[in-house]
Design a protein around this motif. Structure first.
Motif, PDB file in Angstrom:
ATOM      1  N   ILE A  35       2.300   8.516   3.333  1.00 47.88           N
ATOM      2  CA  ILE A  35       2.468   7.698   2.136  1.00 47.88           C
ATOM      3  C   ILE A  35       2.840   8.617   0.980  1.00 47.88           C
ATOM      4  N   GLN A  36       3.537   8.049   0.036  1.00 53.22           N
ATOM      5  CA  GLN A  36       3.893   8.771  -1.180  1.00 53.22           C
ATOM      6  C   GLN A  36       3.027   8.192  -2.295  1.00 53.22           C
ATOM      7  N   ALA A  37       2.225   9.058  -2.916  1.00 56.05           N
ATOM      8  CA  ALA A  37       1.280   8.578  -3.927  1.00 56.05           C
ATOM      9  C   ALA A  37       0.945   9.693  -4.901  1.00 56.05           C
ATOM     10  N   SER A  38       0.378   9.321  -6.023  1.00 60.26           N
ATOM     11  CA  SER A  38      -0.120  10.314  -6.967  1.00 60.26           C
ATOM     12  C   SER A  38      -1.372  10.949  -6.380  1.00 60.26           C
ATOM     13  N   PRO A  39      -1.558  12.253  -6.593  1.00 64.31           N
ATOM     14  CA  PRO A  39      -2.753  12.913  -6.073  1.00 64.31           C
ATOM     15  C   PRO A  39      -3.949  12.757  -7.013  1.00 64.31           C
ATOM     16  N   ASN A  40      -5.152  12.753  -6.417  1.00 61.83           N
ATOM     17  CA  ASN A  40      -6.359  12.779  -7.239  1.00 61.83           C
ATOM     18  C   ASN A  40      -6.736  14.244  -7.483  1.00 61.83           C
ATOM     19  N   THR A  49      -3.732  -0.733  -5.201  1.00 67.29           N
ATOM     20  CA  THR A  49      -3.530  -2.039  -4.566  1.00 67.29           C
ATOM     21  C   THR A  49      -2.056  -2.275  -4.228  1.00 67.29           C
ATOM     22  N   PRO A  50      -1.101  -1.969  -5.134  1.00 69.37           N
ATOM     23  CA  PRO A  50       0.304  -2.150  -4.753  1.00 69.37           C
ATOM     24  C   PRO A  50       0.703  -1.275  -3.561  1.00 69.37           C
ATOM     25  N   LEU A  51       0.192  -0.041  -3.488  1.00 67.51           N
ATOM     26  CA  LEU A  51       0.512   0.820  -2.350  1.00 67.51           C
ATOM     27  C   LEU A  51      -0.101   0.260  -1.071  1.00 67.51           C
ATOM     28  N   ARG A  52      -1.328  -0.212  -1.153  1.00 64.95           N
ATOM     29  CA  ARG A  52      -1.980  -0.824   0.021  1.00 64.95           C
ATOM     30  C   ARG A  52      -1.163  -2.028   0.502  1.00 64.95           C
ATOM     31  N   SER A  65       9.174   1.978   4.126  1.00 70.79           N
ATOM     32  CA  SER A  65       9.598   1.560   2.788  1.00 70.79           C
ATOM     33  C   SER A  65       9.666   2.789   1.884  1.00 70.79           C
ATOM     34  N   THR A  66       9.861   2.570   0.623  1.00 68.67           N
ATOM     35  CA  THR A  66      10.000   3.662  -0.332  1.00 68.67           C
ATOM     36  C   THR A  66       8.818   4.618  -0.295  1.00 68.67           C
ATOM     37  N   ASN A  67       7.604   4.089  -0.248  1.00 70.78           N
ATOM     38  CA  ASN A  67       6.406   4.912  -0.332  1.00 70.78           C
ATOM     39  C   ASN A  67       5.590   4.964   0.954  1.00 70.78           C
ATOM     40  N   VAL A  68       6.078   4.339   2.015  1.00 72.91           N
ATOM     41  CA  VAL A  68       5.347   4.309   3.279  1.00 72.91           C
ATOM     42  C   VAL A  68       6.298   4.687   4.411  1.00 72.91           C
ATOM     43  N   GLN A  69       5.924   5.699   5.159  1.00 72.18           N
ATOM     44  CA  GLN A  69       6.710   6.145   6.297  1.00 72.18           C
ATOM     45  C   GLN A  69       5.925   5.814   7.573  1.00 72.18           C
ATOM     46  N   LEU A  70       6.553   5.036   8.448  1.00 73.00           N
ATOM     47  CA  LEU A  70       5.918   4.701   9.718  1.00 73.00           C
ATOM     48  C   LEU A  70       6.319   5.733  10.774  1.00 73.00           C
ATOM     49  N   ARG A  71       5.464   5.897  11.764  1.00 75.35           N
ATOM     50  CA  ARG A  71       5.826   6.701  12.935  1.00 75.35           C
ATOM     51  C   ARG A  71       6.845   5.898  13.702  1.00 75.35           C
TER      52      ARG A  71
END
Length: 74
Positions: A35-40, A49-52, A65-71
């Protein structure tokens, strides 16, 4: 935003089951790979929630999708 790759047999909803990577390398069945996300502050992804929702959509459509890469199957 950086990419975070899910560890083998990891829980896709648990930020601690991801490691930061330069770019995801994905093979295998259609499951969440990265997933592509901001780091904590611990360099783990912040799963909003939008990423989920994007993760759920990707799984339901078997399409990355843009922020989610599937195997993908090799």
């Amino acid at each position: 935003m950086p990419w975070f790759q899910l560890v083998a047999n990891g829980d896709a909803t648990d930020p601690n089951d991801y490691n930061a990577v330069g770019g995801p390398s994905c093979s295998g069945p259609n499951h969440i790979c990265a997933i592509q996300a901001s780091p904590n502050t611990n360099n783990k992804p912040i799963i909003t929630t939008p990423l989920r929702n994007e993760m759920i959509t990707a799984l339901n459509t078997n399409s990355s999708s843009t922020n989610v890469q599937l195997r993908t199957n090799p």
